[in-house]
Scaffold this motif. Structure first.
Motif, PDB file in Angstrom:
ATOM      1  N   UNK A 102       0.844  -1.186   0.000  1.00 11.77           N
ATOM      2  CA  UNK A 102       0.000   0.000   0.000  1.00 11.77           C
ATOM      3  C   UNK A 102       0.883   1.242   0.000  1.00 11.77           C
ATOM      4  N   UNK A 103       0.580   2.166  -0.873  1.00 14.19           N
ATOM      5  CA  UNK A 103       1.290   3.443  -0.912  1.00 14.19           C
ATOM      6  C   UNK A 103       0.261   4.537  -0.737  1.00 14.19           C
ATOM      7  N   UNK A 104       0.668   5.618  -0.089  1.00 12.80           N
ATOM      8  CA  UNK A 104      -0.294   6.705   0.017  1.00 12.80           C
ATOM      9  C   UNK A 104       0.369   8.059  -0.087  1.00 12.80           C
ATOM     10  N   UNK A 105      -0.497   9.037  -0.349  1.00 16.43           N
ATOM     11  CA  UNK A 105      -0.076  10.407  -0.541  1.00 16.43           C
ATOM     12  C   UNK A 105      -1.098  11.304   0.136  1.00 16.43           C
ATOM     13  N   UNK A 106      -0.622  12.323   0.838  1.00 20.52           N
ATOM     14  CA  UNK A 106      -1.501  13.287   1.493  1.00 20.52           C
ATOM     15  C   UNK A 106      -1.043  14.684   1.098  1.00 20.52           C
ATOM     16  N   UNK A 107      -1.966  15.483   0.620  1.00 22.64           N
ATOM     17  CA  UNK A 107      -1.684  16.882   0.308  1.00 22.64           C
ATOM     18  C   UNK A 107      -2.737  17.742   1.003  1.00 22.64           C
ATOM     19  N   UNK A 108      -2.372  18.965   1.329  1.00 27.30           N
ATOM     20  CA  UNK A 108      -3.306  19.836   2.040  1.00 27.30           C
ATOM     21  C   UNK A 108      -3.036  21.295   1.703  1.00 27.30           C
ATOM     22  N   UNK A 109      -4.017  22.101   2.068  1.00 30.60           N
ATOM     23  CA  UNK A 109      -3.901  23.541   1.815  1.00 30.60           C
ATOM     24  C   UNK A 109      -4.914  24.268   2.686  1.00 30.60           C
TER      25      UNK A 109
END
Length: 141
Positions: free
Chosen positions: A2-9
């Protein structure tokens, strides 16, 4: 694997405004999206929508979770043309009020199941950053 990515603003708009834009799931604020089609209510879990991107890619999303209470939605990609290089992709978008200044913290998380998903994770990162910038541009005064 499992790979994941989190982006925010942080968006300079109220959580009500941000959530009103996000919950429709039409991605109309995102310059990479050409059109979105759905025959169901945007809040109906299990509903699908077809998203056509400006580069010609087409993906079908199925809503798996929707919460007005938590200003969040989760969808999975069930079809993609061209095919994705991962076995599955699940995305969650959440909007949190920032009480200090009436802005909104938006978090977009993606999980991918696959071996060697690093290229997909990097692509997802940059597309989410662009989408969040477009959301900010559409909502900030």
């Amino acid at each position: 694997m499992l790979a994941h990515n989190v982006e925010s603003r942080v968006i300079k708009a109220s959580v009500e405004s941000v959530w009103a834009t996000l919950k429709t799931q039409d991605f109309g604020f995102w310059t990479l999206v050409k059109s979105t089609e759905s025959a169901f209510s945007s809040a109906e879990v299990g509903s699908t929508r077809t998203v056509t991107f400006t580069d010609g890619a087409v993906q079908v999303y199925r809503l798996v979770e929707f919460s007005e209470l938590n200003n969040s939605l989760t969808y999975e990609v069930i079809e993609s043309e061209p095919a994705m290089k991962v076995l599955s992709a699940t995305h969650r978008i959440r909007a949190f009020p920032v009480s200090a200044d009436n802005t909104t913290f938006v978090q977009w998380t993606s999980e991918f199941a696959s071996e060697g998903a690093s290229e997909t994770v990097q692509d997802s990162k940059y597309k989410k950053l662009e989408a969040l910038a477009d959301l900010a541009k559409a909502l900030e005064n």
